[in-house]
Design a protein around this motif. Structure first.
Motif, PDB file in Angstrom:
ATOM      1  N   HIS A 106      21.210  -1.643  16.137  1.00  0.00           N
ATOM      2  CA  HIS A 106      21.175  -0.496  17.060  1.00  0.00           C
ATOM      3  C   HIS A 106      19.813   0.202  17.022  1.00  0.00           C
ATOM      4  CE1 HIS A 106      22.706   3.040  19.235  1.00  0.00           C
ATOM      5  NE2 HIS A 106      22.077   3.774  18.333  1.00  0.00           N
ATOM      6  N   TYR A 107      19.280   0.369  15.823  1.00  0.00           N
ATOM      7  CA  TYR A 107      18.021   1.111  15.657  1.00  0.00           C
ATOM      8  C   TYR A 107      16.823   0.183  15.429  1.00  0.00           C
ATOM      9  CZ  TYR A 107      20.370   5.673  15.477  1.00  0.00           C
ATOM     10  OH  TYR A 107      21.068   6.819  15.777  1.00  0.00           O
ATOM     11  N   LYS A 108      16.907  -1.082  15.907  1.00  0.00           N
ATOM     12  CA  LYS A 108      15.846  -2.053  15.576  1.00  0.00           C
ATOM     13  C   LYS A 108      14.460  -1.620  16.075  1.00  0.00           C
ATOM     14  CE  LYS A 108      16.755  -5.115  19.481  1.00  0.00           C
ATOM     15  NZ  LYS A 108      17.410  -6.339  19.922  1.00  0.00           N
ATOM     16  N   ASP A 109      14.422  -0.860  17.194  1.00  0.00           N
ATOM     17  CA  ASP A 109      13.123  -0.392  17.713  1.00  0.00           C
ATOM     18  C   ASP A 109      12.445   0.600  16.761  1.00  0.00           C
ATOM     19  OD1 ASP A 109      13.629  -1.940  19.886  1.00  0.00           O
ATOM     20  OD2 ASP A 109      14.007  -0.285  21.276  1.00  0.00           O
ATOM     21  N   LEU A 110      13.212   1.152  15.819  1.00  0.00           N
ATOM     22  CA  LEU A 110      12.656   2.138  14.879  1.00  0.00           C
ATOM     23  C   LEU A 110      12.402   1.521  13.503  1.00  0.00           C
ATOM     24  CD1 LEU A 110      14.979   5.185  15.764  1.00  0.00           C
ATOM     25  CD2 LEU A 110      12.666   4.738  16.606  1.00  0.00           C
ATOM     26  N   SER A 111      12.512   0.189  13.402  1.00  0.00           N
ATOM     27  CA  SER A 111      12.491  -0.448  12.080  1.00  0.00           C
ATOM     28  C   SER A 111      11.169  -0.264  11.327  1.00  0.00           C
ATOM     29  CB  SER A 111      12.840  -1.931  12.180  1.00  0.00           C
ATOM     30  OG  SER A 111      11.881  -2.578  12.979  1.00  0.00           O
ATOM     31  N   LYS A 151      16.412   5.546   5.516  1.00  0.00           N
ATOM     32  CA  LYS A 151      17.286   6.730   5.406  1.00  0.00           C
ATOM     33  C   LYS A 151      18.214   6.837   6.607  1.00  0.00           C
ATOM     34  CE  LYS A 151      15.044  10.169   2.481  1.00  0.00           C
ATOM     35  NZ  LYS A 151      14.246  11.397   2.445  1.00  0.00           N
ATOM     36  N   LEU A 152      17.692   6.479   7.772  1.00  0.00           N
ATOM     37  CA  LEU A 152      18.497   6.518   8.994  1.00  0.00           C
ATOM     38  C   LEU A 152      19.682   5.548   8.884  1.00  0.00           C
ATOM     39  CD1 LEU A 152      19.000   7.364  11.949  1.00  0.00           C
ATOM     40  CD2 LEU A 152      17.236   5.719  12.641  1.00  0.00           C
ATOM     41  N   ILE A 153      19.431   4.353   8.376  1.00  0.00           N
ATOM     42  CA  ILE A 153      20.510   3.359   8.214  1.00  0.00           C
ATOM     43  C   ILE A 153      21.537   3.869   7.195  1.00  0.00           C
ATOM     44  CG2 ILE A 153      21.058   0.963   7.562  1.00  0.00           C
ATOM     45  CD1 ILE A 153      19.461   1.369  10.263  1.00  0.00           C
ATOM     46  N   ARG A 213      20.080  14.975  10.304  1.00  0.00           N
ATOM     47  CA  ARG A 213      21.528  15.219  10.383  1.00  0.00           C
ATOM     48  C   ARG A 213      21.821  15.869  11.727  1.00  0.00           C
ATOM     49  NH1 ARG A 213      21.329  12.293   6.744  1.00  0.00           N
ATOM     50  NH2 ARG A 213      22.147  12.460   4.612  1.00  0.00           N
ATOM     51  N   ASN A 214      21.460  15.132  12.788  1.00  0.00           N
ATOM     52  CA  ASN A 214      21.515  15.763  14.107  1.00  0.00           C
ATOM     53  C   ASN A 214      22.755  15.408  14.930  1.00  0.00           C
ATOM     54  OD1 ASN A 214      20.734  13.202  14.735  1.00  0.00           O
ATOM     55  ND2 ASN A 214      18.860  13.763  15.831  1.00  0.00           N
ATOM     56  N   VAL A 215      23.818  15.030  14.231  1.00  0.00           N
ATOM     57  CA  VAL A 215      25.205  15.067  14.719  1.00  0.00           C
ATOM     58  C   VAL A 215      25.601  14.011  15.755  1.00  0.00           C
ATOM     59  CG1 VAL A 215      26.894  16.519  15.956  1.00  0.00           C
ATOM     60  CG2 VAL A 215      25.478  17.539  14.209  1.00  0.00           C
ATOM     61  N   ILE A 216      24.665  13.623  16.613  1.00  0.00           N
ATOM     62  CA  ILE A 216      25.082  12.828  17.774  1.00  0.00           C
ATOM     63  C   ILE A 216      23.955  11.916  18.258  1.00  0.00           C
ATOM     64  CG2 ILE A 216      24.461  14.738  19.324  1.00  0.00           C
ATOM     65  CD1 ILE A 216      26.893  13.854  21.098  1.00  0.00           C
ATOM     66  N   HIS A 217      24.340  10.801  18.841  1.00  0.00           N
ATOM     67  CA  HIS A 217      23.402   9.884  19.512  1.00  0.00           C
ATOM     68  C   HIS A 217      23.781   9.757  20.982  1.00  0.00           C
ATOM     69  CE1 HIS A 217      21.272   6.231  20.691  1.00  0.00           C
ATOM     70  NE2 HIS A 217      22.421   5.826  21.201  1.00  0.00           N
TER      71      HIS A 217
END
Ligand code: RTP
Length: 155
Positions: A55-60, A67-69, A118-122
């Motif tokens: 899902h977050y591969k663009d931010l790898s 930490k995000l994972i 910890r921004n609750v939502i995507h």
């Protein structure tokens, strides 16, 4: 031209583990329902690391990626598919800026969160990513096509 303005889009919205732990699920779903979008998918889900990474591969390459994972896999999330004209951009407005301290009051992050981590939502950032992410997080048969009986304008 008119047809393209009327195009119905889909967006993938996810209440992150902090939103679930803090008991914000109902509050957040309410905001999308009251706005007038149509819910077509909804489930609780304990996300495996492989899916979070995809899902977050663009931010790898980002320093905060590990930490995000950890954050996204730290507890159950609520996965949602929402549908409507302009739903992708409108959902981003309802959600507010990535950094909750910069998010306007009245937005979900502006009202309910403090930390970027910890921004609750995507919410998906384009109609293309909306489709991609819904396909990533939902299996066939988990989505529900329906026409709201009392509100035919919710297509
Ligand atoms: P999202 O995809 O979750 O809706 O977030 P976004 O577009 O507003 O932000 P993006 O830049 O795509 O980042 C994805 C998520 O990574 C976390 N993040 N942490 N500096 C940091 O520690 C940092 N920066 C971003 C946030 O949870 C963000 O929502």
């Amino acid at each position: 031209l008119v047809a393209s303005l009327e195009q119905v889009d889909q967006t993938y919205i996810m209440i992150k583990p902090d939103g679930v732990q803090r008991g914000l699920v109902g509050e957040i779903i309410s905001r999308f329902e009251r706005k007038g979008f149509k819910l077509t998918g909804l489930k609780m889900f304990q996300c495996p690391a492989e899916l979070a990474e995809e899902h977050y591969k663009d931010l790898s390459a980002k320093p905060f990626y590990p930490k995000l994972i950890d954050y996204i896999t730290s507890g159950p999330v609520v996965c949602m598919a929402w549908e409507g004209v302009g739903v992708v951009a409108s959902a981003r407005k309802l959600i507010g800026s990535t950094d909750p301290l910069q998010a306007e009051p009245g937005t979900i992050r502006g009202d309910l969160a403090v930390q970027t981590g910890r921004n609750v939502i995507h919410g998906s950032d384009s109609p293309e990513n909306g489709k991609r992410e819904i396909a990533l997080w939902f299996k066939e048969g988990e989505l529900c096509e329906w026409t709201p009986a009392q509100a035919p304008w919710l297509r």
